[in-house]
Design a protein around this motif. Sequence first.
Motif, PDB file in Angstrom:
ATOM      1  N   MET A   9       1.451   0.664   3.530  1.00 27.23           N
ATOM      2  CA  MET A   9       3.074   0.540   4.136  1.00 27.23           C
ATOM      3  C   MET A   9       2.814  -0.735   5.002  1.00 27.23           C
ATOM      4  O   MET A   9       2.167  -0.931   5.936  1.00 27.23           O
ATOM      5  N   MET A  10       4.023  -1.643   4.766  1.00 30.11           N
ATOM      6  CA  MET A  10       4.080  -2.808   5.622  1.00 30.11           C
ATOM      7  C   MET A  10       4.708  -2.522   7.010  1.00 30.11           C
ATOM      8  O   MET A  10       5.510  -1.710   7.379  1.00 30.11           O
ATOM      9  N   ASN A  32       4.329   2.770   0.436  1.00 33.03           N
ATOM     10  CA  ASN A  32       5.288   2.113   1.311  1.00 33.03           C
ATOM     11  C   ASN A  32       6.658   3.251   1.330  1.00 33.03           C
ATOM     12  O   ASN A  32       7.881   2.898   1.414  1.00 33.03           O
ATOM     13  N   SER A  53       9.203   2.541   4.041  1.00 32.32           N
ATOM     14  CA  SER A  53      10.021   1.159   4.159  1.00 32.32           C
ATOM     15  C   SER A  53      10.585   1.026   2.922  1.00 32.32           C
ATOM     16  O   SER A  53      10.718  -0.216   2.612  1.00 32.32           O
ATOM     17  N   SER A  54      11.201   1.913   2.521  1.00 28.96           N
ATOM     18  CA  SER A  54      12.087   1.806   1.066  1.00 28.96           C
ATOM     19  C   SER A  54      13.445   1.337   1.240  1.00 28.96           C
ATOM     20  O   SER A  54      13.660   1.366   2.548  1.00 28.96           O
TER      21      SER A  54
END
Length: 569
Positions: free
Chosen positions: A1-2, A265, A268-269
Motif C-alpha cells: 500500500m502506498m 492497497n 488507498s482505494s
Amino acid sequence: MMKNTNIKHILISLSALLLTVAGCKKFTDEYNPANRTAEGYYDKFSGFEDLSKSNYATLRGIINFPTFFNLGTDTYSTPNVNDNNGENLYNVNLNSQNPNSLSLYGQMYAAINIANNTIYWATQVTDGNATTLNIRAAEAKALRAFYYYYLAETFGDIPLVITRTTVPTLSYTRAPEKDIYGQVIKDLNEAIAVLPATTTDFGRVTKGFAQHLLAKVYLTRGYKSYGEGNADFTQAANLAETVITSGTYSLKTKFSDLFDPTVANYQSSNEIIFSVQYSTNPLFNGSGNSLQQWFLWDVQNTALLGRSVFYGKTNNAIAPDPYFFSLFNKTSDSRYLATVYDAVITQVAGKYNNKDFAVGDTLIYYPVVPFTAAQKALRKYIVINPDEYRSSPFINGVRNYPQFKKFRDPFVSGYVDNGGARDTYVFRLAETYLIAAEAYVKLNNQGKALTYMNVLRTRAAKTGINPVSNVLYATELQYTGTVTLDAILEERARELVGEEFRWYELKRMYETVGNVATNKLLTRSVLYNDELKAAQAGKTVLDAKYLLRPIPQSQIDLNRGPFPQNPGY
C-alpha cells in the motif's frame, strides 16, 4: 500500500508551534532551543509546509473517541451489563465533569488554532507558489469546518474563533449554533472552489472531502428550526450526487476488500474520500491507532484464549449490543462475516468443561439459527445463541458476542501492543450514497432513495445463487419497501459500524422538524439499547436536553464573563 511520507512523517518541533513571549524572565519563560519564532519560520515556504502538515497530526486524537461518539445509541452499549456509565445511560454521571467532553473540546479548539494559523500564514509566505499556498489554506478551512461542525453538534452554541491567537484571551462568548453553521458552510464553499479533485499526497484533504462534508452539513441543517428545510436537503442531495458522479471515486467491488489486509492497497482505494493516516515506522506513528482494540470482549476471561495476539487486547469500554447483530440478513449479506467472526478459535491447548481442546479447535460458535439445548449438548464447543449475547460463559455480568474482525491490524505484534498502523476511514463513498438516500427520503423522492440504498446492498450481497431459494443473493438483498429514516439508520449500521459516529447520525434525524418526540437519538436509543431501556424505567423518549452534551465546567470556570451552561446540566 502506498503511504505518503509527507503526511505520514510529521516531525514538527513544538517550539515552532509556540509563540515567543518577550518580557518577564522568571519561571514562565519558554525555552526555545531552535531559537525560532513564527515570524521567522512560517513566512518561508519550508516552515509553512511544516505548519500545514501539523493540521493532520491532530486528527489522530480527535477521531479516537469511540465511547463518546457511540455510547447511548441504538447499536452500542457498555461491555458490562448493569453498568452506570453516564454516556450510555444519560444519568447523573453525564455531567460537566465528563473527561471525554473536556478532552474533545480542548483538542478541537487546539486544532482550530492550527488551522487559523495556517490560513493566516498562507498570506504571509514570501517564497511560495501561490497556487500551493491557496490549496493549503483551503485544506485548513475544510478541516476547521469539520471541527466546528462536530463541536456545534456536540455542544450547541460555542465560541467562534476564526483568527489566529497571538495573545491570551480571557473572555469568550457562545456564538449561536446558527452562526457556526454559517461559518462552516462559508469555509467549505471557499475550500471547494480551490481544492484539487485528487492529490499525489494520499491523506490530504481534497475537493471530495469538502463536498462530502458540506452535503452532510446541509443534510443536518435541514432538520434544524433555523435551517432551510427542503432547500438544505436539495443541496445535500446535489452535493452527494456531485461526489458520486465525479469520476474520482468508485465503490470497491467487494465490501470485505476495504478491510482485508491481504488485499493490495486495500486502504488507498478510490472508495476512500478521506482517512486519518498512521505509519508502520514507530518513529512516526506516535501512540499508534487503537481502533483494533474496540468492539471486543476480553479474551483473558478464559485460559484457552489467554493473552492472544490474534484476538488482541480490548479497551473494554464499548460493545455492539444484541440489536446490532439482529440487523443483518446473514444468509445473503456478506458484510456480516466481513465484520465479525462467527467462531472463536482456541489459542492455547487445555480443558474446558472437562473436554480437551487443541490449538485451532473451535471454542465458541455463534450460530445464525439458534441451537436447542439438545443440539448444544452434542457439541464440544460452546454455543452462544443470538439471545445470549448479554451473558458470558466465563465471567458474570459481561457480554460475549461475535468478535469484530473489521479493524484487525496486521501491524500489532503483541497482546499489549497498542500501536496499530492501519488508517482510520473518516469518509468513504458508501456514506455519500447514504447521505443522498437520506436527503431524498426527506424530499419524498422514494425512487432515488431506493436506488442509492440498493447500490450498496447489491455490492453487499454474497456472490452467486442461494441454493435454498434458487434466487441470486443480490436479488434477495434488494430493498423493496418504503425507504424510511429508520431504514437509512439500519443500513448505516450494517455498512459503517465502527466508522461512523453513531451518536451524531441519530441526533441529526427528526421525522418532524422541531418535534423532539420524533428525534431518532431520543427514541431509538431507549428502544433498542437494553441497559438504557432498563435505566430509563419505561420512558419511550429521552429528555430533550440530551441532544447536547454539557460544556466542560473547567472551561466555564476559566472564562472571565458570562458563559452559560447548556440547559439541564
